[in-house]
Design a protein around this motif. Structure first.
Motif, mmCIF file in Angstrom:
data_model
loop_
_atom_site.group_PDB
_atom_site.id
_atom_site.type_symbol
_atom_site.label_atom_id
_atom_site.label_comp_id
_atom_site.label_asym_id
_atom_site.label_seq_id
_atom_site.Cartn_x
_atom_site.Cartn_y
_atom_site.Cartn_z
ATOM 1 N N LYS A 108 37.139 37.218 52.673
ATOM 2 C CA LYS A 108 36.269 36.084 53.013
ATOM 3 C C LYS A 108 35.878 35.298 51.762
ATOM 4 C CE LYS A 108 34.446 37.955 57.326
ATOM 5 N NZ LYS A 108 34.956 36.971 58.245
ATOM 6 N N GLY A 109 35.682 35.988 50.645
ATOM 7 C CA GLY A 109 35.398 35.302 49.391
ATOM 8 C C GLY A 109 36.565 34.439 48.956
ATOM 9 N N LEU A 110 37.778 34.973 49.083
ATOM 10 C CA LEU A 110 38.971 34.212 48.720
ATOM 11 C C LEU A 110 39.147 33.005 49.645
ATOM 12 C CD1 LEU A 110 41.465 37.142 47.985
ATOM 13 C CD2 LEU A 110 40.327 35.672 46.303
ATOM 14 N N ALA A 111 38.890 33.202 50.929
ATOM 15 C CA ALA A 111 39.022 32.096 51.889
ATOM 16 C C ALA A 111 37.999 30.996 51.590
ATOM 17 C CB ALA A 111 38.853 32.612 53.318
ATOM 18 N N GLU A 112 36.787 31.383 51.238
ATOM 19 C CA GLU A 112 35.757 30.394 50.874
ATOM 20 C C GLU A 112 36.179 29.633 49.624
ATOM 21 O OE1 GLU A 112 32.378 28.139 51.302
ATOM 22 O OE2 GLU A 112 33.070 29.672 52.708
ATOM 23 N N ALA A 113 36.732 30.355 48.652
ATOM 24 C CA ALA A 113 37.211 29.714 47.428
ATOM 25 C C ALA A 113 38.316 28.704 47.747
ATOM 26 C CB ALA A 113 37.708 30.776 46.451
ATOM 27 N N LYS A 114 39.225 29.079 48.623
ATOM 28 C CA LYS A 114 40.320 28.179 49.024
ATOM 29 C C LYS A 114 39.753 26.917 49.660
ATOM 30 C CE LYS A 114 44.890 27.959 49.842
ATOM 31 N NZ LYS A 114 45.904 28.157 48.813
ATOM 32 N N ALA A 115 38.786 27.091 50.551
ATOM 33 C CA ALA A 115 38.186 25.952 51.252
ATOM 34 C C ALA A 115 37.463 25.011 50.301
ATOM 35 C CB ALA A 115 37.220 26.458 52.330
ATOM 36 N N ARG A 116 36.999 25.527 49.175
ATOM 37 C CA ARG A 116 36.235 24.729 48.221
ATOM 38 C C ARG A 116 37.074 24.194 47.067
ATOM 39 N NH1 ARG A 116 31.146 24.272 49.155
ATOM 40 N NH2 ARG A 116 30.332 25.479 50.874
ATOM 41 N N GLY A 117 38.379 24.405 47.101
ATOM 42 C CA GLY A 117 39.261 23.823 46.095
ATOM 43 C C GLY A 117 39.387 24.605 44.811
ATOM 44 N N LEU A 118 39.067 25.905 44.845
ATOM 45 C CA LEU A 118 39.275 26.756 43.682
ATOM 46 C C LEU A 118 40.720 27.262 43.691
ATOM 47 C CD1 LEU A 118 36.098 26.941 44.366
ATOM 48 C CD2 LEU A 118 36.172 29.041 43.011
ATOM 49 N N THR A 119 41.223 27.648 42.543
ATOM 50 C CA THR A 119 42.488 28.365 42.495
ATOM 51 C C THR A 119 42.189 29.792 42.915
ATOM 52 O OG1 THR A 119 43.355 26.973 40.725
ATOM 53 C CG2 THR A 119 44.388 29.124 41.025
ATOM 54 N N VAL A 120 42.930 30.294 43.881
ATOM 55 C CA VAL A 120 42.638 31.585 44.493
ATOM 56 C C VAL A 120 43.654 32.621 44.022
ATOM 57 C CG1 VAL A 120 42.403 32.812 46.683
ATOM 58 C CG2 VAL A 120 41.622 30.440 46.492
ATOM 59 N N VAL A 121 43.123 33.725 43.452
ATOM 60 C CA VAL A 121 43.965 34.787 42.893
ATOM 61 C C VAL A 121 43.564 36.119 43.522
ATOM 62 C CG1 VAL A 121 44.697 35.963 40.780
ATOM 63 C CG2 VAL A 121 44.057 33.526 40.701
ATOM 64 N N ALA A 122 44.547 36.905 43.918
ATOM 65 C CA ALA A 122 44.286 38.239 44.461
ATOM 66 C C ALA A 122 44.986 39.278 43.612
ATOM 67 C CB ALA A 122 44.770 38.333 45.901
ATOM 68 N N PHE A 123 44.227 40.271 43.158
ATOM 69 C CA PHE A 123 44.773 41.464 42.508
ATOM 70 C C PHE A 123 44.772 42.551 43.574
ATOM 71 C CE2 PHE A 123 44.247 41.329 37.623
ATOM 72 C CZ PHE A 123 44.406 39.957 37.557
ATOM 73 N N VAL A 124 45.946 43.045 43.965
ATOM 74 C CA VAL A 124 46.059 44.029 45.039
ATOM 75 C C VAL A 124 47.082 45.092 44.677
ATOM 76 C CG1 VAL A 124 45.372 42.388 46.852
ATOM 77 C CG2 VAL A 124 47.801 42.629 46.263
ATOM 78 N N GLY A 125 47.291 46.033 45.604
ATOM 79 C CA GLY A 125 48.368 47.007 45.493
ATOM 80 C C GLY A 125 49.567 46.500 46.279
ATOM 81 N N GLY A 154 34.937 42.203 43.555
ATOM 82 C CA GLY A 154 35.603 43.313 44.221
ATOM 83 C C GLY A 154 34.580 44.380 44.547
ATOM 84 N N ASN A 155 35.015 45.461 45.139
ATOM 85 C CA ASN A 155 34.128 46.550 45.566
ATOM 86 C C ASN A 155 34.406 47.825 44.774
ATOM 87 O OD1 ASN A 155 32.901 45.259 48.026
ATOM 88 N ND2 ASN A 155 35.052 45.155 48.619
ATOM 89 N N GLY A 156 33.376 48.635 44.575
ATOM 90 C CA GLY A 156 33.554 49.940 43.943
ATOM 91 C C GLY A 156 34.134 49.843 42.551
ATOM 92 N N GLY A 157 35.264 50.541 42.320
ATOM 93 C CA GLY A 157 35.925 50.479 41.021
ATOM 94 C C GLY A 157 36.365 49.067 40.693
ATOM 95 N N SER A 158 36.734 48.303 41.707
ATOM 96 C CA SER A 158 37.128 46.908 41.476
ATOM 97 C C SER A 158 35.927 46.046 41.088
ATOM 98 C CB SER A 158 37.806 46.337 42.729
ATOM 99 O OG SER A 158 39.015 47.018 42.996
ATOM 100 N N ALA A 159 34.740 46.403 41.565
ATOM 101 C CA ALA A 159 33.518 45.712 41.122
ATOM 102 C C ALA A 159 33.289 45.981 39.645
ATOM 103 C CB ALA A 159 32.316 46.181 41.941
ATOM 104 N N ALA A 160 33.505 47.236 39.242
ATOM 105 C CA ALA A 160 33.362 47.582 37.825
ATOM 106 C C ALA A 160 34.394 46.827 36.985
ATOM 107 C CB ALA A 160 33.520 49.095 37.635
ATOM 108 N N ASP A 161 35.621 46.693 37.482
ATOM 109 C CA ASP A 161 36.646 45.935 36.774
ATOM 110 C C ASP A 161 36.260 44.458 36.673
ATOM 111 O OD1 ASP A 161 38.133 48.234 36.474
ATOM 112 O OD2 ASP A 161 39.568 47.755 38.065
ATOM 113 N N ALA A 162 35.673 43.916 37.724
ATOM 114 C CA ALA A 162 35.226 42.519 37.706
ATOM 115 C C ALA A 162 34.200 42.301 36.598
ATOM 116 C CB ALA A 162 34.641 42.127 39.072
ATOM 117 N N LEU A 204 39.570 41.248 43.564
ATOM 118 C CA LEU A 204 40.282 42.513 43.333
ATOM 119 C C LEU A 204 40.079 43.431 44.529
ATOM 120 C CD1 LEU A 204 38.722 41.638 40.391
ATOM 121 C CD2 LEU A 204 40.290 43.398 39.632
ATOM 122 N N SER A 205 41.176 43.895 45.115
ATOM 123 C CA SER A 205 41.110 44.811 46.254
ATOM 124 C C SER A 205 42.339 45.706 46.220
ATOM 125 C CB SER A 205 41.065 44.037 47.571
ATOM 126 O OG SER A 205 41.207 44.906 48.677
#
Length: 195
Positions: free
Chosen positions: A129-146, A50-58, A118-119
């Motif tokens: 784009k990271g989530l889309a790449e993960a989907k294309a590669r067969g990862l389980t894709v999770v989004a933490f959002v508002g 994630g970016n910013g505060g979400s990067a820190a959470d990651a 996280l966004s």
């Protein structure tokens, strides 16, 4: 507004969002815990970004898993894609900042891993784009959002959507849910017990 009244206002908002979030994410959280437990038990890993505060959470959440959450126990495979400054700056400079997570997932992600983006806005281009790449590669894709979940909902297998549009309240809930994930994952993997 006084400092005391500002503090009270923040606590009131926090309490309201906690109450709304608990019921809103309950089902998705169970699915998330199950996916992460199965992945790690099978030799997979969890990739946070994630970016910013979400990067820190990651970074915070991956550290809780790799080192320890509450009790000493075996390490859990997790990685924050926000910590390698050489990879981040090279990808940002050479490919564009929107590719910084997708490129790392291309290199490190394997089918069966779990990618957690996280966004707070749900619209960060590099997270999408990271989530889309993960989907294309067969990862389980999770989004933490508002509240904005429409775009990630088209990509993610699991969406943890905090019913708020206030960035700091969303971040507080992401960390709370992330901590709950750490505790549930430790127990689901049989690494700690409640005795």
């Amino acid at each position: 507004m006084t400092a005391k009244s500002l503090l009270r206002k923040d606590f009131e908002e926090h309490r309201a969002v906690v109450g709304a979030t608990e019921s809103a994410v309950e089902s998705a959280f169970e699915t998330l815990v199950d996916a992460c437990t199965k992945s790690v038990a099978a030799g997979g890993k969890i990739l946070f970004f994630g970016n910013g505060g979400s990067a820190a959470d990651a970074q915070h959440l991956s550290t809780e898993l790799v080192v320890r959450y509450v009790k000493d126990r075996a390490a859990i495979a997790a990685l924050a894609l926000t910590t390698d400054t050489s990879a981040l700056t090279a990808a940002g400079n050479d490919m564009g900042f929107d590719q910084v997570f997708a490129r790392q997932i291309e290199a490190l992600g394997r089918p069966g891993d779990v990618a957690i983006g996280l966004s707070t806005s749900g619209k960060s281009s590099n997270v999408l784009k990271g989530l889309a790449e993960a989907k294309a590669r067969g990862l389980t894709v999770v989004a933490f959002v508002g509240t904005h979940r429409e775009t990630v909902g088209q990509i993610a297998d699991i969406v943890i959507s905090v019913p708020s549009s206030t960035t700091n309240r969303i971040q507080e809930m992401h960390l709370l849910i992330g901590h709950a994930l750490c505790g549930a994952l430790e127990r689901g993997l049989g690494l700690v017990d409640d005795r």
